[in-house]
Design a protein around this motif. Structure first.
Motif, PDB file in Angstrom:
ATOM      1  N   THR A  56     -13.204   1.307  23.108  1.00  0.00           N
ATOM      2  CA  THR A  56     -13.781   0.395  24.091  1.00  0.00           C
ATOM      3  C   THR A  56     -13.204   0.707  25.463  1.00  0.00           C
ATOM      4  O   THR A  56     -11.992   0.818  25.620  1.00  0.00           O
ATOM      5  CB  THR A  56     -13.475  -1.060  23.725  1.00  0.00           C
ATOM      6  OG1 THR A  56     -13.987  -1.331  22.416  1.00  0.00           O
ATOM      7  CG2 THR A  56     -14.116  -2.010  24.721  1.00  0.00           C
ATOM      8  N   THR A  57     -14.077   0.875  26.445  1.00  0.00           N
ATOM      9  CA  THR A  57     -13.636   1.303  27.768  1.00  0.00           C
ATOM     10  C   THR A  57     -13.871   0.223  28.828  1.00  0.00           C
ATOM     11  O   THR A  57     -14.715  -0.655  28.671  1.00  0.00           O
ATOM     12  CB  THR A  57     -14.365   2.572  28.200  1.00  0.00           C
ATOM     13  OG1 THR A  57     -15.773   2.324  28.214  1.00  0.00           O
ATOM     14  CG2 THR A  57     -14.072   3.724  27.251  1.00  0.00           C
ATOM     15  N   ASN A  58     -13.111   0.364  29.897  1.00  0.00           N
ATOM     16  CA  ASN A  58     -13.252  -0.530  31.045  1.00  0.00           C
ATOM     17  C   ASN A  58     -12.898   0.276  32.286  1.00  0.00           C
ATOM     18  O   ASN A  58     -11.994   1.123  32.246  1.00  0.00           O
ATOM     19  CB  ASN A  58     -12.311  -1.734  30.919  1.00  0.00           C
ATOM     20  CG  ASN A  58     -12.534  -2.737  32.022  1.00  0.00           C
ATOM     21  OD1 ASN A  58     -13.664  -3.137  32.290  1.00  0.00           O
ATOM     22  ND2 ASN A  58     -11.472  -3.147  32.680  1.00  0.00           N
TER      23      ASN A  58
END
Length: 115
Positions: A56-58
């Motif tokens: 999961t990226t941000n």
């Protein structure tokens, strides 16, 4: 203990691309979220992008659509693909890894974007 070593920085013209890599060693099985930060001269260190163990990226608003963070748990690396670079992206880029409540940092790699 976790050791982080960044590579891939350098000098590039505006509009160009660079790929940063960070290799982790030590107690790597316990690494959770990894991230890239940057610090420009005279400015505070700021978050660029994060990636969890499951991918999961941000991203910071300033790099969305231009930078891509990725991670290879088998190779214990985290990468940052930087496209459409601009002079304001000039900074020392740091790799960061979270292990339980402890944060580890790499030594940083310089990215310079000329106009």
């Amino acid at each position: 203990q976790v050791q982080l070593v960044e590579s891939g920085g350098g000098l590039v013209q505006a509009g160009g691309s660079l790929r940063l890599s960070c290799a982790a060693s030590g107690s790597i099985a316990s690494i959770g979220t990894m991230a890239w930060y940057r610090q420009a001269p005279g400015k505070q260190r700021e978050l660029v992008a994060t990636i969890t163990r499951i991918g999961t990226t941000n991203y910071a608003d300033s790099v969305k659509g231009r930078f891509t963070i990725s991670r290879d748990n088998a190779k214990n690396t985290v990468n940052l693909q930087m496209n459409s670079l601009a002079p304001e992206d000039t900074a020392v880029y740091y790799c960061n890894a979270k292990v339980s409540l402890v944060i580890y940092w790499g030594q940083g790699t310089q990215v310079t974007v000329s106009s």
